[in-house]
Enzyme design. Structure first.
Site, PDB file in Angstrom:
ATOM      1  N   ARG A  13      -2.330  33.484  21.683  1.00  0.00           N
ATOM      2  CA  ARG A  13      -2.017  34.480  20.679  1.00  0.00           C
ATOM      3  C   ARG A  13      -0.506  34.419  20.431  1.00  0.00           C
ATOM      4  NH1 ARG A  13      -5.643  36.584  24.427  1.00  0.00           N
ATOM      5  NH2 ARG A  13      -7.577  37.339  23.489  1.00  0.00           N
ATOM      6  N   LYS A  23      -3.495  42.300  27.178  1.00  0.00           N
ATOM      7  CA  LYS A  23      -4.298  43.447  26.775  1.00  0.00           C
ATOM      8  C   LYS A  23      -5.492  43.668  27.705  1.00  0.00           C
ATOM      9  CE  LYS A  23      -6.498  43.170  22.820  1.00  0.00           C
ATOM     10  NZ  LYS A  23      -6.790  43.158  21.383  1.00  0.00           N
ATOM     11  N   ARG A  30      -5.192  29.705  16.626  1.00  0.00           N
ATOM     12  CA  ARG A  30      -6.176  29.944  17.705  1.00  0.00           C
ATOM     13  C   ARG A  30      -7.561  29.489  17.280  1.00  0.00           C
ATOM     14  NH1 ARG A  30      -6.296  33.145  22.067  1.00  0.00           N
ATOM     15  NH2 ARG A  30      -8.108  34.425  21.639  1.00  0.00           N
ATOM     16  N   HIS A  82     -11.049  35.108  26.543  1.00  0.00           N
ATOM     17  CA  HIS A  82     -12.205  35.960  26.270  1.00  0.00           C
ATOM     18  C   HIS A  82     -12.971  36.196  27.564  1.00  0.00           C
ATOM     19  CE1 HIS A  82     -11.593  35.774  22.012  1.00  0.00           C
ATOM     20  NE2 HIS A  82     -11.727  34.459  21.972  1.00  0.00           N
ATOM     21  N   TYR A 142     -17.511  31.046  16.153  1.00  0.00           N
ATOM     22  CA  TYR A 142     -17.456  29.596  16.088  1.00  0.00           C
ATOM     23  C   TYR A 142     -18.806  28.915  16.255  1.00  0.00           C
ATOM     24  CZ  TYR A 142     -12.681  30.958  17.152  1.00  0.00           C
ATOM     25  OH  TYR A 142     -11.468  31.566  17.148  1.00  0.00           O
TER      26      TYR A 142
END
Length: 170
Positions: free
Chosen positions: A28, A62, A132, A155, A165
């Site tokens: 990111r 995060k 990304r 993830h 995807y």
């Protein structure tokens, strides 16, 4: 792949290294600008993602799955090796070449590097976060394990990959 190479060809020095690393690491933007040399193990071709910079403040990632170890793809490793020659004494890996200071946020990267490179390359605008998506789709197109790709991207599981995807997963 053509567009990736076309965008990279418009850049040089620290700007090229930053964008090349973005395309080939899946980080990111907040993780890219927070990346420190101490988080990089060039010998073992790994990067440890532990921090982000959001609104000019350093934070932890995060989510717990955001704290991860990524395996460096050859082009990402090449970008880091090139960057090391440009600023080996700095704590942060990537710097704004206009100020020679670490990046303060993604808006500056978008305005001064990303948009001009896309325009010169003749590539339709998309935001820098799309690097990304490019990373994920390239790996999945090569048949890489979706669980591994999800882990590389931070993830928790591969549910997001399936949704976003799925067309690249054989």
């Amino acid at each position: 792949m053509f567009e990736v190479r076309s965008v990279q060809a418009q850049l040089d020095g620290q700007c090229r290294n930053l964008i090349q690393f973005a395309f080939w690491s899946g980080l990111r933007t907040s993780e890219l600008i927070a990346l420190r040399w101490q988080d990089i193990d060039l010998d073992n071709k790994r990067v440890y993602i532990r921090t982000t910079i959001v609104r000019q403040r350093e934070k932890t990632t995060k989510t717990a799955s955001g704290q991860r170890t990524i395996e460096l793809q050859p082009d990402a490793l090449e970008a880091l090796q090139s960057q090391l020659k440009l600023n080996p004494e700095s704590e942060r890996v990537f710097h704004d070449p206009a100020t020679n200071a670490p990046w303060l946020g993604d808006h500056i990267i978008r305005k001064r590097i990303w948009i001009p490179a896309l325009e010169t390359a003749g590539v339709q605008y998309r935001n820098p976060y799309q690097t990304r998506h490019t990373f994920a789709s390239m790996l999945l197109s090569k048949g890489k394990n979706p669980l591994w790709v999800a882990q590389q991207m931070g993830h928790k599981d591969w549910g997001m990959l399936r949704k976003v995807y799925g067309r690249w997963i054989s």
